[in-house]
Design an enzyme around this catalytic site. Structure first.
Site, PDB file in Angstrom:
ATOM      1  N   CYS A   1       0.808  -1.212   0.000  1.00 36.24           N
ATOM      2  CA  CYS A   1       0.000   0.000   0.000  1.00 36.24           C
ATOM      3  C   CYS A   1       0.842   1.263   0.000  1.00 36.24           C
ATOM      4  O   CYS A   1       2.019   1.251   0.329  1.00 36.24           O
ATOM      5  CB  CYS A   1      -0.876   0.059   1.250  1.00 36.24           C
ATOM      6  SG  CYS A   1      -1.904  -1.378   1.458  1.00 36.24           S
TER       7      CYS A   1
ATOM      8  N   GLY B   1       0.478   0.185  -5.092  1.00 37.02           N
ATOM      9  CA  GLY B   1      -0.765  -0.573  -5.034  1.00 37.02           C
ATOM     10  C   GLY B   1      -1.673  -0.136  -6.152  1.00 37.02           C
ATOM     11  O   GLY B   1      -1.933   1.055  -6.305  1.00 37.02           O
TER      12      GLY B   1
ATOM     13  N   ASN C   1      -0.360   1.427   5.844  1.00 39.24           N
ATOM     14  CA  ASN C   1       0.602   0.692   5.009  1.00 39.24           C
ATOM     15  C   ASN C   1       1.389  -0.230   5.928  1.00 39.24           C
ATOM     16  O   ASN C   1       1.999   0.245   6.889  1.00 39.24           O
ATOM     17  CB  ASN C   1       1.541   1.666   4.296  1.00 39.24           C
ATOM     18  CG  ASN C   1       2.661   0.966   3.520  1.00 39.24           C
ATOM     19  OD1 ASN C   1       3.742   1.518   3.365  1.00 39.24           O
ATOM     20  ND2 ASN C   1       2.430  -0.237   3.035  1.00 39.24           N
ATOM     21  N   GLY C   2       1.367  -1.496   5.626  1.00 38.53           N
ATOM     22  CA  GLY C   2       2.086  -2.462   6.457  1.00 38.53           C
ATOM     23  C   GLY C   2       1.219  -3.667   6.705  1.00 38.53           C
ATOM     24  O   GLY C   2       0.211  -3.875   6.031  1.00 38.53           O
TER      25      GLY C   2
ATOM     26  N   TYR D   1      13.458  -2.596  -4.496  1.00 39.49           N
ATOM     27  CA  TYR D   1      12.412  -2.677  -5.512  1.00 39.49           C
ATOM     28  C   TYR D   1      11.234  -1.740  -5.302  1.00 39.49           C
ATOM     29  O   TYR D   1      10.750  -1.116  -6.235  1.00 39.49           O
ATOM     30  CB  TYR D   1      11.854  -4.110  -5.567  1.00 39.49           C
ATOM     31  CG  TYR D   1      10.640  -4.246  -6.456  1.00 39.49           C
ATOM     32  CD1 TYR D   1      10.781  -4.377  -7.834  1.00 39.49           C
ATOM     33  CD2 TYR D   1       9.350  -4.212  -5.927  1.00 39.49           C
ATOM     34  CE1 TYR D   1       9.660  -4.483  -8.662  1.00 39.49           C
ATOM     35  CE2 TYR D   1       8.229  -4.316  -6.749  1.00 39.49           C
ATOM     36  CZ  TYR D   1       8.399  -4.444  -8.113  1.00 39.49           C
ATOM     37  OH  TYR D   1       7.304  -4.542  -8.918  1.00 39.49           O
TER      38      TYR D   1
HETATM   39  P1  AMP Z   1       9.254 -13.517 -10.409  1.00 44.05           P
HETATM   40  O1  AMP Z   1       8.909 -13.504 -11.835  1.00 44.05           O
HETATM   41  O2  AMP Z   1       8.178 -14.152  -9.558  1.00 44.05           O
HETATM   42  O3  AMP Z   1      10.606 -14.088 -10.093  1.00 44.05           O
HETATM   43  O4  AMP Z   1       9.250 -12.005  -9.899  1.00 44.05           O
HETATM   44  C1  AMP Z   1      10.371 -11.214 -10.113  1.00 44.05           C
HETATM   45  C2  AMP Z   1       9.966  -9.868 -10.604  1.00 44.05           C
HETATM   46  O5  AMP Z   1       8.962  -9.285  -9.779  1.00 44.05           O
HETATM   47  C3  AMP Z   1      11.181  -8.961 -10.583  1.00 44.05           C
HETATM   48  O6  AMP Z   1      11.375  -8.504 -11.887  1.00 44.05           O
HETATM   49  C4  AMP Z   1      10.836  -7.837  -9.635  1.00 44.05           C
HETATM   50  O7  AMP Z   1      11.044  -6.607 -10.272  1.00 44.05           O
HETATM   51  C5  AMP Z   1       9.381  -8.022  -9.267  1.00 44.05           C
HETATM   52  N1  AMP Z   1       9.152  -8.079  -7.813  1.00 44.05           N
HETATM   53  C6  AMP Z   1       9.938  -8.604  -6.897  1.00 44.05           C
HETATM   54  N2  AMP Z   1       9.392  -8.521  -5.661  1.00 44.05           N
HETATM   55  C7  AMP Z   1       8.217  -7.907  -5.804  1.00 44.05           C
HETATM   56  C8  AMP Z   1       7.162  -7.523  -4.916  1.00 44.05           C
HETATM   57  N3  AMP Z   1       7.218  -7.784  -3.638  1.00 44.05           N
HETATM   58  N4  AMP Z   1       6.098  -6.898  -5.422  1.00 44.05           N
HETATM   59  C9  AMP Z   1       6.018  -6.670  -6.711  1.00 44.05           C
HETATM   60  N5  AMP Z   1       6.959  -7.014  -7.604  1.00 44.05           N
HETATM   61  C10 AMP Z   1       8.056  -7.629  -7.181  1.00 44.05           C
END
Ligand code: AMP
Length: 490
Positions: A19, A45, A120-121, A261
């Site tokens: 969030c 979000g 948020n949290g 990220y």
């Molecule tokens: P995956 O395809 O499941 O390995 O997700 C990796 C991708 O998701 C990476 O390119 C990150 O930029 C993005 N990512 C990693 N952690 C998060 C998160 N908590 N929320 C949203 N996107 C994420």
């Protein structure tokens, strides 16, 4: 294994959320400013959003499913959100949790008057508290963990609202940055460890709070400072500001994944430019995991700053070997697995003219399930890359987050299931390396991670959870979920 609970899951809703929050007091067009601030926080979000405003007597609300630009597309909406105080929320919930009734800010009529809350949290003992509250007669309207705070305030034995608020906070554990409104004030606060971010700004006579400094920039507010971990900032409608520290001095553990990220690169967090930290992580990665190659290619957009850092440090040219469509949202932030898979393909395309015949170093910020990496490596090969070396600008994500960043359960985390060699094979890369935890800490300006007293919450990489995880520990399957200490209280 699913992190679900029958008590909360009767209608399929779950608790975890990502969030962004924004609040302003003392501005003529508070609701419109809040919409602008939320727009700058949209990356936090994308599923639903809402604004509550206050004109000194009444509270007004508008909430909806969708992006800020959709939910607040009509200027007429702001005429129905009058007043000089407003707060808002953008929300993403995991699969199934997108019910209208969970859209924040939540509002309740308490004995002391109206009360709104944007959170948020994630509260890691919400289910336990909710069960107790329900057994004593509380009736919940939503399945959001945030509503627990409202019931704790409502049932507190204290008289004054602020005392009730502090009383409620003392009972909850986990991560919370909150922006609350009462008929006479805006209250902003951060949990004692400061896990989730919250900044304070000023524009004219108005005081502004936001999850990230980028939202202050966008509304034209000046950055004043971060809300301190464990601090409650109370701003009255007459402009008086009071800071309360009910938890005394606490040792902060802000989330390091915000730098990796989650935050926008144009935000400043903990005094560091997020962009600069990411660039520095890339430089650390080039030192720790060099490779002979012809081109450094970022996975856009999240890998771009780290790829620039890797290229600068290694001397290997940087190039946009993957082009991203800007008409698709963040891959990860999609409620269903099917939607997520389809999105990876629609989102990225290889720039064949650049990639063909070259040895590529691919840079992304993290590997979660491995879906993105696997597809992107294949995309590089299909475009004629001679070699594909994957470099990741964070340590392996081996543990779930219980503090408001959506990471799936451990069984779905690639790095929890496989070692580096197996992961390399799985994503079909020629080599794979992650930055070390100390490399990451160096990039955020520390000499190294202090094992005795870590400067950040890095539980997703280390399993070192800085609070108790009461709900999780209660579950039958808790043993599989966690391999490192549960129940450490900082
Ligand atoms: P995956 O395809 O499941 O390995 O997700 C990796 C991708 O998701 C990476 O390119 C990150 O930029 C993005 N990512 C990693 N952690 C998060 C998160 N908590 N929320 C949203 N996107 C994420």
């Amino acid at each position: 294994m699913n992190v679900t609970h029958p008590f909360f899951d009767a209608d399929g809703d779950k608790l975890r959320e990502e969030c962004g929050i924004f609040g302003v007091i003392g501005a003529r067009d508070a609701a419109a400013m809040t919409a602008l601030g939320l727009h700058a926080l949209q990356h936090r979000g994308q599923e639903a959003c809402g604004i509550v405003s206050l004109d000194g007597r009444e509270f007004y609300a508008h909430r909806g499913i969708g992006h800020v630009a959709q939910v607040f597309s009509d200027n007429g909406i702001f005429e129905q959100l009058p007043g000089s105080v407003a707060s808002g929320h953008v929300r993403y919930s995991t699969t199934g949790g997108s019910g209208l009734r969970n859209i924040q800010p939540l509002f309740a009529d308490l004995a002391a008057g109206g009360f709104s809350i944007a959170h948020n949290g994630n509260i890691s003992n919400a289910m336990t508290l909710k069960r107790e509250l329900v057994s004593k007669g509380s009736i919940f309207q939503s399945t959001s963990d945030t509503e627990v705070i409202i019931h704790l305030i409502a049932t507190s034995r204290f008289h004054k609202l602020l005392d009730r608020f502090v009383d409620a906070l003392r009972m909850i554990e986990g991560a919370y940055s909150l922006i609350c409104m009462t008929p006479k004030r805006l209250i902003a606060c951060r949990d004692p460890l400061g896990i989730r971010p919250l900044v304070m700004g000023r524009i004219g006579d108005a005081t502004v709070f936001a999850s990230e400094s980028v939202a202050l920039d966008v509304v034209g507010a000046e950055f004043v400072r971060e809300v301190e971990p464990g601090e409650i900032v109370e701003v009255r409608t007459d402009g008086r500001i009071t800071s309360h520290r009910p938890f005394g001095e606490t040792s902060a553990r802000p989330c390091i994944f915000e730098h990796v990220y989650f935050s926008r690169p144009d935000s400043v967090m903990g005094g560091n430019s997020v962009y600069e930290v990411r660039r520095q992580i890339g430089a650390e990665l080039a030192i720790e995991a060099p490779v002979e190659a012809d081109l450094v290619v970022p996975v856009p957009d999240s890998g771009v700053p780290a790829a620039i850092g890797y290229a600068q440090q290694s001397g290997i040219p940087f190039g946009l070997g993957i082009i991203r469509s800007h008409y698709v949202g963040r891959t990860f932030i999609q409620p269903s697995d099917g939607a997520r898979h389809a999105d990876v393909k629609r989102k990225h395309n290889a720039n064949r003219a650049l990639v063909e015949g070259k040895r590529i170093v691919l840079i992304d910020d993290s590997i979660v399930r491995g879906t993105t990496s696997m597809k992107i490596v294949q995309m590089m090969r299909d475009a004629g890359a001679a070699e594909v070396h994957m470099r990741i600008a964070s340590p392996p994500t081996v543990h779930s987050c219980f503090y408001g960043v959506d990471t799936p359960e451990r069984s779905k985390l690639l790095a929890a299931r496989m070692n580096i060699a197996e992961m390399t094979q799985f994503i079909h890369a020629d080599s794979l390396a992650f930055v070390s935890i100390d490399g990451l800490y160096r990039a955020v300006g520390e000499r190294q991670r202090s094992a005795a007293c870590p400067q950040h919450c890095d539980a997703c990489f280390t399993g070192d959870y800085p609070t108790s995880l009461t709900d999780l520990a209660e579950r039958d399957n808790a043993a599989d979920q966690l391999t490192l200490p549960v129940g450490q209280v900082a």
